[in-house]
Design a protein around this motif. Structure first.
Motif: not given
Length: 154
Positions: A107-119, A42-50, A60-67
């Motif tokens: 196609x990239x994972x969404x970032x998460x926002x957690x408090x910094x570890x500087x404390x 399924x992932x490769x089918x999605x990449x083919x039509x991305x 589009x080519x960069x994102x297909x390659x990343x996938x």
């Protein structure tokens, strides 16, 4: 010796029975193996039509390659898993990343926002507590993402 079994969908699946190097296939149930292979296809089918959101061929080519690269890396990394719970978690992560990628068209994972570890100090109870809280707060779609890139940058 090859053994043939019917998988879901009526396809015949070959499986080695008396081969030491394919031992990990015996420990994974046939239904789980078919589900994993289905996700891989399924992932490769999605990449083919991305198509990228910008509509530019370069993006589009960069994102297909990343996938494709990300899928190959993660599937190769997890191919020797034998624990049913770990396999289930990886399948859930894969399904979540597919659905989020299709929904947001990114196609990239969404970032998460957690408090910094500087404390907290790098040594001590507070640091261990923050590490534990970070691990619990990490979304399912990022469980394996940081593990791959952590070795490259450290």
């Amino acid at each position: 010796m090859l053994e043939r079994r019917r998988a879901r969908g009526g396809r015949c699946v070959r499986r080695r029975v008396n081969c030491g190097r394919m031992l990990h296939l015996k420990k994974m149930t046939l239904a789980t193996r078919c589900e994993v292979l289905g996700l891989y296809r399924r992932i490769f089918r999605i990449a083919r039509t991305w198509q990228s959101l910008s509509g530019q061929t370069e993006d589009t080519l960069k994102e297909k390659d990343y996938i494709i690269t990300e899928a190959r890396t993660l599937f190769k990394k997890n191919k020797n898993l034998t624990d049913a719970e770990a396999i289930k978690i990886c399948i859930q992560e894969c399904q979540t990343r597919i659905e989020m990628g299709l929904h947001y068209r990114i196609p990239y994972p969404r970032p998460i926002h957690l408090p910094p570890m500087g404390l907290a100090d790098k040594k001590g109870r507070k640091f261990k507590l923050q590490e534990r809280l970070r691990k619990i707060a990490k979304p399912v779609y990022l469980q394996s993402h940081e593990e791959i890139f952590q070795g490259e940058y450290t």
